[in-house]
Design a protein around this motif. Structure first.
Motif, PDB file in Angstrom:
ATOM      1  N   ARG A 194       0.809  -1.210   0.000  1.00 43.50           N
ATOM      2  CA  ARG A 194       0.000   0.000   0.000  1.00 43.50           C
ATOM      3  C   ARG A 194       0.844   1.263   0.000  1.00 43.50           C
ATOM      4  O   ARG A 194       0.315   2.368  -0.086  1.00 43.50           O
ATOM      5  N   LEU A 195       2.164   1.082   0.124  1.00 45.83           N
ATOM      6  CA  LEU A 195       3.070   2.228   0.006  1.00 45.83           C
ATOM      7  C   LEU A 195       3.378   2.550  -1.455  1.00 45.83           C
ATOM      8  O   LEU A 195       4.063   3.531  -1.733  1.00 45.83           O
ATOM      9  N   GLU A 213       3.354   5.978  -3.138  1.00 42.74           N
ATOM     10  CA  GLU A 213       4.383   6.907  -2.665  1.00 42.74           C
ATOM     11  C   GLU A 213       5.780   6.378  -3.004  1.00 42.74           C
ATOM     12  O   GLU A 213       6.752   6.702  -2.312  1.00 42.74           O
ATOM     13  N   VAL A 266       4.617   9.845   4.217  1.00 44.12           N
ATOM     14  CA  VAL A 266       4.246   8.649   3.453  1.00 44.12           C
ATOM     15  C   VAL A 266       3.289   7.768   4.251  1.00 44.12           C
ATOM     16  O   VAL A 266       2.249   7.320   3.739  1.00 44.12           O
ATOM     17  N   GLN A 310      -0.169   9.390   4.713  1.00 40.70           N
ATOM     18  CA  GLN A 310      -0.928   9.325   3.463  1.00 40.70           C
ATOM     19  C   GLN A 310      -1.442   7.907   3.219  1.00 40.70           C
ATOM     20  O   GLN A 310      -2.584   7.705   2.781  1.00 40.70           O
ATOM     21  N   THR A 311      -0.602   6.918   3.494  1.00 41.19           N
ATOM     22  CA  THR A 311      -1.001   5.523   3.291  1.00 41.19           C
ATOM     23  C   THR A 311      -2.149   5.142   4.212  1.00 41.19           C
ATOM     24  O   THR A 311      -3.123   4.521   3.778  1.00 41.19           O
ATOM     25  N   ARG A 358      -5.377   6.738   3.080  1.00 39.08           N
ATOM     26  CA  ARG A 358      -6.002   5.998   1.976  1.00 39.08           C
ATOM     27  C   ARG A 358      -6.653   4.713   2.492  1.00 39.08           C
ATOM     28  O   ARG A 358      -7.745   4.340   2.041  1.00 39.08           O
TER      29      ARG A 358
END
Length: 635
Positions: free
Chosen positions: A28-29, A32, A142, A145-146, A149
């Protein structure tokens, strides 16, 4: 009528294994990946600069030691001459050590050279700290943000799940997955990702420097690695099931608290507080035991690795001292190597310490993935020009449905409701009355048959379009924290103030709202605090009226309203039902005497239908229900 077993992907689903779940979490990174590449580069740079520090400090130590020894030697001789002189005197060990040193007999410490080395080391450490701060800052962005989401994905997934999922999944457990587990994933990534990157690259860098200084000592240092890996793997293997249990029991505790809170009045009224407390204590004890075992077992990793590191340090110091005495290594090299050996065990220890956090985070990730993997409701059709469904003619044709495929609730039911007609649905509890309107709203999918509105199969239009044409008022009211005006406007966010007040007047909300401190701006909470049960129901009715639906569903909507208010609401709905199809589910048969069609259901079938007078005249099931109800009242 709803099944009690687990649903696919529900809370009782089997947890996935550690490696696939970790891989899925790290994947899921991917959005980014550019920033992640920059972070890796910063980590490598920071590690390289930090790794060079002990080597350069070893050089400074050599300068100091060489100067100190040189000052003790007789001036005027070269180093080689001094070594030969020592051998002639039988001091071979001292001669071997001196031969490996860079000394000038009679010359002391070169403080200027030492100062230059120390300034270079300071500059390296400052630069390493700056690069380390930058990578930490970017990694924080990062991860957040992950997780953002992931949280958005879970929220959207919940809206795509069928009602079947929520029928069987405890609300407290679902809330725990969406809140506690997501937060735990965030904290685990925050605390482990940076440290793991630094630790892994530090091990690589330190190994390179150790082999550069002394391959023999490096091999000795590596003896602890297999032991550390085995210890970490064995302990982590035993702690993982307890981490899984920890977060499963967390969901159960949350579910218990949520049920006790929402049902506080009933629990108090029936004097079941002790039983509820005992049940909570049992679940809390299970959570305590699972958490204790998970943390205790995983906590053994760090002291075990530290012990292995200390044992290895003793061997390195011993062998290193012998190598200096024989002139195979300088004192500064041994000092640097000892620093590297301590630094080498430190990242291994940190990796071990991170293992329990990672285990906990992956256990939470598995619970989140179970929601994301749950079977979704069937997708909406893609329509370019949706046919309007504004008249409100509803037709059920040979409809069959069951919450459990082996236990049908409705079987081959057919029914037509014409526009502007009021269809009352009555029958004993469990007859399938509410299920019928749930199928009309497409909360559940049919097992067989079709439901059409204005001759349009409801499965051929989107759920949003379908539900936008249906107004629904349930027996259980739902209000959110906000003003009365906002709660009414929920039915039509674009409605004007005049429309809101017209709907409020029609539903007799206006009758009591002016007696409140701030009128329509009075704040009510999620439980409707500040207004009575009947007034809450009137607000929900006004909300449905404001939506101006083609089809109106009243599911025991007047059950919480007093007799006088019920009469007023009936007069209001009579005007609002004009040119609309209305379905009224009622147990109080006195409220549906004027219905255009009364449908009597029993065990998922229509056993009779007609007007009030006709059904009484036929002396069938409706007649029996009607007389039984009023006989009970008269008794």
């Amino acid at each position: 009528m709803r099944p009690g077993g687990p649903v696919p992907g529900g809370p009782q689903s089997k947890a996935k294994s550690f490696k696939p779940s970790l891989k899925r979490l790290l994947s899921r990174l991917a959005p980014e990946k550019f920033t992640v590449a920059v972070i890796v580069a910063l980590v490598i740079t920071s590690v390289v600069l930090n790794t060079l520090g002990p080597y350069l400090l070893g050089k400074a130590t050599n300068l100091v030691f060489d100067g100190f020894v040189g000052k003790q030697l007789a001036p005027g001789l070269t180093k080689d001459q001094t070594v030969e002189l020592l051998r002639d005197q039988g001091e071979n060990t001292r001669a071997d050590m001196l031969s490996a040193m860079n000394v000038i007999p009679g010359t002391g410490i070169d403080f200027e050279a030492v100062g230059h080395v120390l300034m270079l080391v300071l500059a390296l450490y400052v630069a390493a700290a700056v690069f380390g701060w930058l990578q930490g800052y970017l990694l924080n962005i990062v991860i957040n943000q992950t997780v953002k989401r992931l949280r958005d994905e879970v929220e959207q997934k919940l809206h795509r799940l069928p009602l079947r999922y929520f029928d069987t999944a405890p609300r407290g457990d679902v809330l725990s997955r969406v809140t506690n587990d997501v937060d735990n994933v965030s904290q685990s990534l925050q605390q482990t990702m940076s440290q793991l990157l630094v630790s892994v690259f530090s091990v690589i860098g330190i190994l390179i420097m150790m082999f550069w200084i002394s391959p023999l000592l490096a091999l000795l240092a590596l003896l602890t690695v297999p032991a550390a890996i085995v210890v970490t793997a064995q302990i982590a293997k035993r702690s993982k099931p307890h981490f899984v249990d920890q977060w499963r029991y967390t969901g159960e505790v949350n579910s218990s608290v949520e049920e006790a809170y929402t049902g506080h009045e009933i629990i108090t009224a029936f004097g079941r507080g002790r039983e509820v407390g005992e049940e909570f204590d049992k679940r809390n004890d299970k959570l305590y035991n699972a958490s204790f075992k998970a943390q205790f077992i995983s906590g053994l990793i760090m002291p075990a690795i530290m012990f292995l590191g200390n044992v290895n340090f003793v061997f390195i110091a011993l062998v290193g001292g012998l190598r200096v005495a024989t002139g195979n290594l300088s004192l500064g090299d041994v000092q640097a190597f000892i620093q590297y050996s301590r630094q080498f065990s430190q990242p291994l220890t940190q990796i071990g310490a991170m293992a329990n956090l990672l285990q906990s985070g992956v256990a939470s990730a598995e619970r989140i993935f179970e929601i994301l993997d749950a079977e979704e409701q069937s997708p909406d059709p893609v329509l370019e020009n949706a046919r309007p469904v504004d008249r409100g003619r509803v037709e059920f044709e040979a409809v069959s449905f069951g919450y459990d495929p082996e236990t049908p609730v409705i079987e081959r039911l057919s029914l037509v409701a014409d526009p502007g007609h009021v269809v009352a649905i009555v029958g004993p509890t469990g007859a399938g009355k509410t299920t019928l309107v749930n199928l009309l709203m497409r909360f559940y999918e049919l097992d067989a048959g079709t439901i059409a509105i204005d001759d349009v199969d409801i499965t051929t239009i989107t759920r949003d379009h379908l539900r936008s044409r249906i107004g629904m008022v349930l027996q259980d009211t739902w209000l959110f924290k906000g003003t009365i005006r906002e709660n009414i406007a929920y039915g039509n966010p674009t409605a004007s103030e005049a429309d809101i007040q017209a709907a409020a007047t029609a539903a007799y909300v206006d009758r009591f709202v002016h007696a409140l401190p701030h009128g329509y701006d009075t704040i009510i909470d999620e439980e409707g605090g500040g207004v009575s049960a009947g007034e809450k129901q009137l607000i929900t009715i006004a909300r449905a009226f404001l939506a101006k639906p083609s089809i109106l569903i009243l599911d025991e909507a007047t059950s919480s309203v007093d007799t006088r208010t019920e009469s007023l609401v009936q007069h209001a709905t009579a005007a609002l039902r004009r040119d609309r199809t209305s379905f009224v589910i009622a147990h109080r048969l006195s409220t549906i005497r004027d219905a255009d069609l009364i449908v009597v259901m029993d065990k998922g079938r229509i056993v009779e239908h007609g007007t009030h007078d006709r059904l009484l005249a036929e002396r069938g099931p409706y007649y029996n229900l009607y007389n039984a109800q009023f006989a009970a009242v008269s008794d």
